[in-house]
Design a protein around this motif. Sequence first.
Motif, PDB file in Angstrom:
ATOM      1  N   GLU A  35       0.836  -1.202   0.000  1.00 11.73           N
ATOM      2  CA  GLU A  35       0.000   0.000   0.000  1.00 11.73           C
ATOM      3  C   GLU A  35       0.869   1.250   0.000  1.00 11.73           C
ATOM      4  OE1 GLU A  35      -4.063  -1.255   2.279  1.00 11.73           O
ATOM      5  OE2 GLU A  35      -2.416  -0.558   3.530  1.00 11.73           O
ATOM      6  N   GLN A  40      -2.824   4.815   1.006  1.00 11.70           N
ATOM      7  CA  GLN A  40      -3.194   3.398   1.109  1.00 11.70           C
ATOM      8  C   GLN A  40      -3.714   2.791  -0.199  1.00 11.70           C
ATOM      9  OE1 GLN A  40      -3.683   5.458   3.955  1.00 11.70           O
ATOM     10  NE2 GLN A  40      -1.788   4.439   4.492  1.00 11.70           N
ATOM     11  N   HIS A  41      -3.376   3.398  -1.327  1.00 14.58           N
ATOM     12  CA  HIS A  41      -3.709   2.808  -2.630  1.00 14.58           C
ATOM     13  C   HIS A  41      -2.964   1.473  -2.750  1.00 14.58           C
ATOM     14  CE1 HIS A  41      -4.774   2.652  -6.875  1.00 14.58           C
ATOM     15  NE2 HIS A  41      -3.508   2.404  -7.154  1.00 14.58           N
ATOM     16  N   LYS A  42      -3.630   0.449  -3.275  1.00 15.03           N
ATOM     17  CA  LYS A  42      -3.049  -0.896  -3.335  1.00 15.03           C
ATOM     18  C   LYS A  42      -2.317  -1.134  -4.654  1.00 15.03           C
ATOM     19  CE  LYS A  42      -6.663  -2.824  -0.414  1.00 15.03           C
ATOM     20  NZ  LYS A  42      -7.781  -3.760  -0.335  1.00 15.03           N
TER      21      LYS A  42
END
Length: 99
Positions: A35, A40-42
């Motif tokens: 992340e 917290q973009h995956k």
Amino acid sequence: MKLECDNCSHTFNVNQIKDIKQEPVKNDIVRHFIECPDCQHKFTTHYENDAIREITAEIRRLQKKAPLKIKQKNKLHKLRRKVRIMADTLKTVVEKDES
């Protein structure tokens, strides 16, 4: 290795990420990802299913037998190639189904 987040443009060092997370996708398929520390973009590192896990376990068993004989080295090389091909195929299938 530096990575720029597609979502927030934050640049971060991938090598400093210690936590590779997992989440089930469907059936026996698991998505491994990191992340962005900012938003917290995956970012998917790879997908794995039971067949890939079995071959990976066999690779680990072979690696523990060091030093390896020539036949064992060849088998290890073939297994690694097989995992790479299977993982690429699985990624294509999963991401095609998601879109």
